[in-house]
Each structure stands twice: as structure tokens, then as C-alpha cells.
Design a protein around this motif. Structure first.
Motif, PDB file in Angstrom:
ATOM      1  N   GLU A 141      45.239 -13.021  54.640  1.00 20.32           N
ATOM      2  CA  GLU A 141      44.279 -13.308  55.655  1.00 20.32           C
ATOM      3  C   GLU A 141      42.713 -12.487  55.517  1.00 20.32           C
ATOM      4  O   GLU A 141      43.129 -11.502  54.684  1.00 20.32           O
ATOM      5  N   THR A 142      42.215 -12.370  56.957  1.00 26.10           N
ATOM      6  CA  THR A 142      40.831 -11.808  56.528  1.00 26.10           C
ATOM      7  C   THR A 142      40.442 -10.876  57.760  1.00 26.10           C
ATOM      8  O   THR A 142      41.058 -11.771  59.165  1.00 26.10           O
ATOM      9  N   ARG A 143      40.391  -9.153  58.263  1.00 27.38           N
ATOM     10  CA  ARG A 143      39.991  -9.389  58.993  1.00 27.38           C
ATOM     11  C   ARG A 143      37.807  -8.740  58.734  1.00 27.38           C
ATOM     12  O   ARG A 143      37.789  -8.406  57.859  1.00 27.38           O
ATOM     13  N   THR A 144      37.354  -9.259  59.960  1.00 29.97           N
ATOM     14  CA  THR A 144      36.173  -8.162  60.042  1.00 29.97           C
ATOM     15  C   THR A 144      36.111  -7.114  60.611  1.00 29.97           C
ATOM     16  O   THR A 144      36.921  -5.794  61.594  1.00 29.97           O
ATOM     17  N   TYR A 145      34.832  -6.339  60.163  1.00 28.87           N
ATOM     18  CA  TYR A 145      35.847  -4.593  60.633  1.00 28.87           C
ATOM     19  C   TYR A 145      35.149  -4.708  62.411  1.00 28.87           C
ATOM     20  O   TYR A 145      36.162  -3.518  62.856  1.00 28.87           O
ATOM     21  N   LYS A 146      34.714  -5.150  63.026  1.00 22.58           N
ATOM     22  CA  LYS A 146      34.120  -5.656  64.725  1.00 22.58           C
ATOM     23  C   LYS A 146      36.292  -5.769  64.870  1.00 22.58           C
ATOM     24  O   LYS A 146      36.487  -5.286  66.222  1.00 22.58           O
ATOM     25  N   ASP A 147      37.053  -6.874  64.422  1.00 22.97           N
ATOM     26  CA  ASP A 147      37.798  -6.625  65.228  1.00 22.97           C
ATOM     27  C   ASP A 147      38.619  -5.920  64.572  1.00 22.97           C
ATOM     28  O   ASP A 147      40.222  -5.779  65.286  1.00 22.97           O
ATOM     29  N   ILE A 148      38.969  -4.946  63.620  1.00 20.64           N
ATOM     30  CA  ILE A 148      39.566  -3.552  63.393  1.00 20.64           C
ATOM     31  C   ILE A 148      39.126  -2.777  64.552  1.00 20.64           C
ATOM     32  O   ILE A 148      40.327  -2.119  65.053  1.00 20.64           O
ATOM     33  N   ALA A 149      37.955  -2.472  64.531  1.00 21.33           N
ATOM     34  CA  ALA A 149      37.046  -1.863  65.579  1.00 21.33           C
ATOM     35  C   ALA A 149      37.600  -2.141  67.670  1.00 21.33           C
ATOM     36  O   ALA A 149      38.701  -1.696  67.608  1.00 21.33           O
ATOM     37  N   ALA A 150      38.496  -3.353  67.881  1.00 23.08           N
ATOM     38  CA  ALA A 150      38.703  -3.813  68.935  1.00 23.08           C
ATOM     39  C   ALA A 150      40.350  -4.076  69.055  1.00 23.08           C
ATOM     40  O   ALA A 150      41.141  -3.213  69.496  1.00 23.08           O
ATOM     41  N   ASP A 151      40.962  -4.100  67.721  1.00 26.11           N
ATOM     42  CA  ASP A 151      42.706  -3.354  67.704  1.00 26.11           C
ATOM     43  C   ASP A 151      42.991  -2.221  67.884  1.00 26.11           C
ATOM     44  O   ASP A 151      44.080  -1.765  68.387  1.00 26.11           O
ATOM     45  N   ILE A 152      41.961  -1.417  67.588  1.00 25.33           N
ATOM     46  CA  ILE A 152      42.238   0.498  67.695  1.00 25.33           C
ATOM     47  C   ILE A 152      41.630   0.271  68.781  1.00 25.33           C
ATOM     48  O   ILE A 152      41.765   1.933  69.246  1.00 25.33           O
TER      49      ILE A 152
ATOM     50  N   VAL B  74      39.039  -6.820  54.703  1.00 29.06           N
ATOM     51  CA  VAL B  74      38.596  -6.558  55.641  1.00 29.06           C
ATOM     52  C   VAL B  74      36.456  -6.685  55.068  1.00 29.06           C
ATOM     53  O   VAL B  74      36.405  -6.680  54.072  1.00 29.06           O
ATOM     54  N   ILE B  75      36.203  -8.330  55.665  1.00 29.12           N
ATOM     55  CA  ILE B  75      34.801  -8.239  55.788  1.00 29.12           C
ATOM     56  C   ILE B  75      33.773  -8.531  57.076  1.00 29.12           C
ATOM     57  O   ILE B  75      34.063  -8.236  57.326  1.00 29.12           O
ATOM     58  N   GLY B  76      32.626  -8.322  56.181  1.00 30.00           N
ATOM     59  CA  GLY B  76      31.949  -8.527  57.431  1.00 30.00           C
ATOM     60  C   GLY B  76      32.119  -9.978  58.594  1.00 30.00           C
ATOM     61  O   GLY B  76      32.413 -10.955  58.452  1.00 30.00           O
ATOM     62  N   THR B  77      31.229  -9.233  59.640  1.00 29.52           N
ATOM     63  CA  THR B  77      31.052 -10.859  60.470  1.00 29.52           C
ATOM     64  C   THR B  77      30.914 -11.516  60.035  1.00 29.52           C
ATOM     65  O   THR B  77      31.208 -13.144  60.763  1.00 29.52           O
ATOM     66  N   ASN B  78      29.688 -12.085  59.265  1.00 32.32           N
ATOM     67  CA  ASN B  78      29.017 -13.354  58.775  1.00 32.32           C
ATOM     68  C   ASN B  78      30.295 -14.107  57.807  1.00 32.32           C
ATOM     69  O   ASN B  78      30.134 -15.020  56.918  1.00 32.32           O
ATOM     70  N   GLY B  79      31.525 -13.366  57.293  1.00 27.17           N
ATOM     71  CA  GLY B  79      31.768 -13.982  56.613  1.00 27.17           C
ATOM     72  C   GLY B  79      31.764 -12.735  55.252  1.00 27.17           C
ATOM     73  O   GLY B  79      32.697 -13.770  54.183  1.00 27.17           O
ATOM     74  N   SER B  80      30.377 -12.229  54.567  1.00 30.42           N
ATOM     75  CA  SER B  80      30.413 -11.811  53.744  1.00 30.42           C
ATOM     76  C   SER B  80      31.584 -11.443  52.943  1.00 30.42           C
ATOM     77  O   SER B  80      31.915 -10.163  53.689  1.00 30.42           O
ATOM     78  N   LEU B  81      31.675 -10.839  51.939  1.00 33.53           N
ATOM     79  CA  LEU B  81      31.636  -9.317  51.252  1.00 33.53           C
ATOM     80  C   LEU B  81      31.504  -8.292  51.324  1.00 33.53           C
ATOM     81  O   LEU B  81      30.358  -8.302  50.251  1.00 33.53           O
ATOM     82  N   VAL B  82      32.020  -7.484  51.904  1.00 32.94           N
ATOM     83  CA  VAL B  82      30.968  -6.072  52.025  1.00 32.94           C
ATOM     84  C   VAL B  82      31.859  -5.023  51.390  1.00 32.94           C
ATOM     85  O   VAL B  82      32.892  -5.127  51.763  1.00 32.94           O
ATOM     86  N   GLY B  83      31.081  -4.331  50.956  1.00 37.11           N
ATOM     87  CA  GLY B  83      31.774  -2.729  50.454  1.00 37.11           C
ATOM     88  C   GLY B  83      32.969  -2.547  49.963  1.00 37.11           C
ATOM     89  O   GLY B  83      33.921  -3.661  50.762  1.00 37.11           O
ATOM     90  N   TYR B  84      33.594  -2.313  48.313  1.00 41.15           N
ATOM     91  CA  TYR B  84      34.651  -2.049  48.068  1.00 41.15           C
ATOM     92  C   TYR B  84      34.434  -1.532  47.116  1.00 41.15           C
ATOM     93  O   TYR B  84      33.784  -1.162  46.158  1.00 41.15           O
ATOM     94  N   GLY B  85      35.610   0.336  47.401  1.00 43.62           N
ATOM     95  CA  GLY B  85      35.504   1.340  46.458  1.00 43.62           C
ATOM     96  C   GLY B  85      35.390   1.102  45.434  1.00 43.62           C
ATOM     97  O   GLY B  85      34.730   1.321  43.918  1.00 43.62           O
ATOM     98  N   GLY B  86      35.711  -0.657  45.313  1.00 41.22           N
ATOM     99  CA  GLY B  86      36.800  -0.757  43.602  1.00 41.22           C
ATOM    100  C   GLY B  86      35.365  -1.578  42.671  1.00 41.22           C
ATOM    101  O   GLY B  86      35.411  -1.630  41.757  1.00 41.22           O
ATOM    102  N   GLY B  87      34.343  -2.680  43.461  1.00 44.53           N
ATOM    103  CA  GLY B  87      33.648  -3.201  43.607  1.00 44.53           C
ATOM    104  C   GLY B  87      34.262  -4.256  44.270  1.00 44.53           C
ATOM    105  O   GLY B  87      34.938  -4.587  44.189  1.00 44.53           O
TER     106      GLY B  87
END
Length: 179
Positions: free
Chosen positions: A107-118, A145-158
């Protein structure tokens, strides 16, 4: 028992390329994308900033369990990890990382979801920053963790590695459902 004055390190090959694992006193504390030769300087700098010894010593034995569990993850046999971890970060970062650890496999979550979760829905950018500082990618699944629009964003490994891991998890989930 005295704590060691060095980090145990071990490099391993995975389907997303080489990983370097580090542990302190038999607790996994860092995972880097790349071989030890490629990551040595960055890892030593991270260790210093985390208040850990910057002396790195190859020690496969100390990291055997972590390496075995990561291999099992990539082979589709493992959906979570049961490791002794040493999480070095701020209280906020640790709170975010614990939220990441609860994202179910496949499953995936958005940054917004994580912010709400905490409990801090306005902290979307800060969640992104904490996600970026996650010292244990894969084990603490920041790739989920993905962008709100469902896109793959930022990852240290690429983003290629992030995409590979998400596809692996989706494929394994489909196979489990259809069996």
C-alpha cells in the motif's frame, strides 16, 4: 557488556543494486544505497552527526539477520521486518518514521496522510523532510510514500528503485490474493 566503538558494516547485492548496512551494538542503524566503497565517507559523516562512532569495520556476522531479512523481502517471502533498530533523529523525525513503519506492505500513503496520522495535518513539508532523513530505507518503508496526485516523488535511492520496490510489493500482493 561494553558498547563497541565502531559501526559494523556489510555490503550486499539486491535487485535494486548494492546496499550497505550499518549497525551499532548489533542494532541496525543505517542503510545506504551503494557499496561500502561508494558510501563510506557519507556513512562516516552521518555516524558523527548521529553521535555514533565513525570508525567503520566490515562485520558480516553482526548484520547477518538484517541481510537475511532484506533478502527475504526482495524474494517476496517477507512483508515486514523484525530487527533491533537504533533510530537516530529528532523526536519529530522518529514520530514520522514510526508512522511510515505502519504503512502496510503493498500500500501507499501520501505525505498529507502521514501528517494527519501523526496529528499534525499542516506539517506536510516537514513530513517530507523527515522522510528524506530516514536512515533505514526499505526497513522503514519510506518508498511507500507518494505525492498527493499519486506520483512518485523523492527517494534517496532514486525514483527507479522506489518504483521497483512498489512494483515488487504490488506483484506479491496480487499473487497472494489469487492463490
Amino acid at each position: 557488556m561494553d558498547q563497541k566503538q565502531y559501526l559494523s558494516v556489510f555490503s550486499m547485492d539486491t535487485p535494486v543494486g548494492p546496499l550497505t548496512l550499518a549497525s551499532y551494538d548489533r542494532r541496525l542503524c543505517h542503510i545506504d544505497f551503494g557499496t561500502l566503497d561508494e558510501t563510506r565517507t557519507k556513512l562516516a559523516e552521518w555516524a558523527k552527526s548521529a553521535g555514533l562512532p565513525a570508525d567503520l569495520r566490515e562485520n558480516e556476522t553482526d548484520l547477518a539477520d538484517a541481510a537475511a531479512q532484506i533478502r527475504s523481502y526482495f524474494s517476496g517471502e517477507r512483508k515486514g521486518f523484525d530487527l533491533n533498530l537504533l533510530m537516530k533523529g529528532t523526536a519529530f523525525q522518529k514520530k514520522v518514521w514510526m508512522a511510515l513503519a505502519h504503512i502496510p506492505y503493498g500500500e501507499t500513503r501520501t505525505y498529507k496522510d502521514i501528517a494527519a496520522d501523526i496529528g499534525n495535518p499542516q506539517a506536510v513539508r516537514a513530513v517530507g523532510g523527515a522522510n528524506n532523513k530516514n536512515p533505514l530505507p526499505i526497513v522503514i518503508p519510506c518508498h511507500r510514500v507518494i505525492g498527493t496526485n499519486g506520483s512518485l516523488v523523492g527517494y534517496g535511492g532514486g525514483l527507479g528503485k522506489k518504483s521497483q520496490m512498489l512494483l515488487l510489493e504490488k506483484q506479491e500482493e496480487k499473487e497472494t490474493v489469487t492463490e
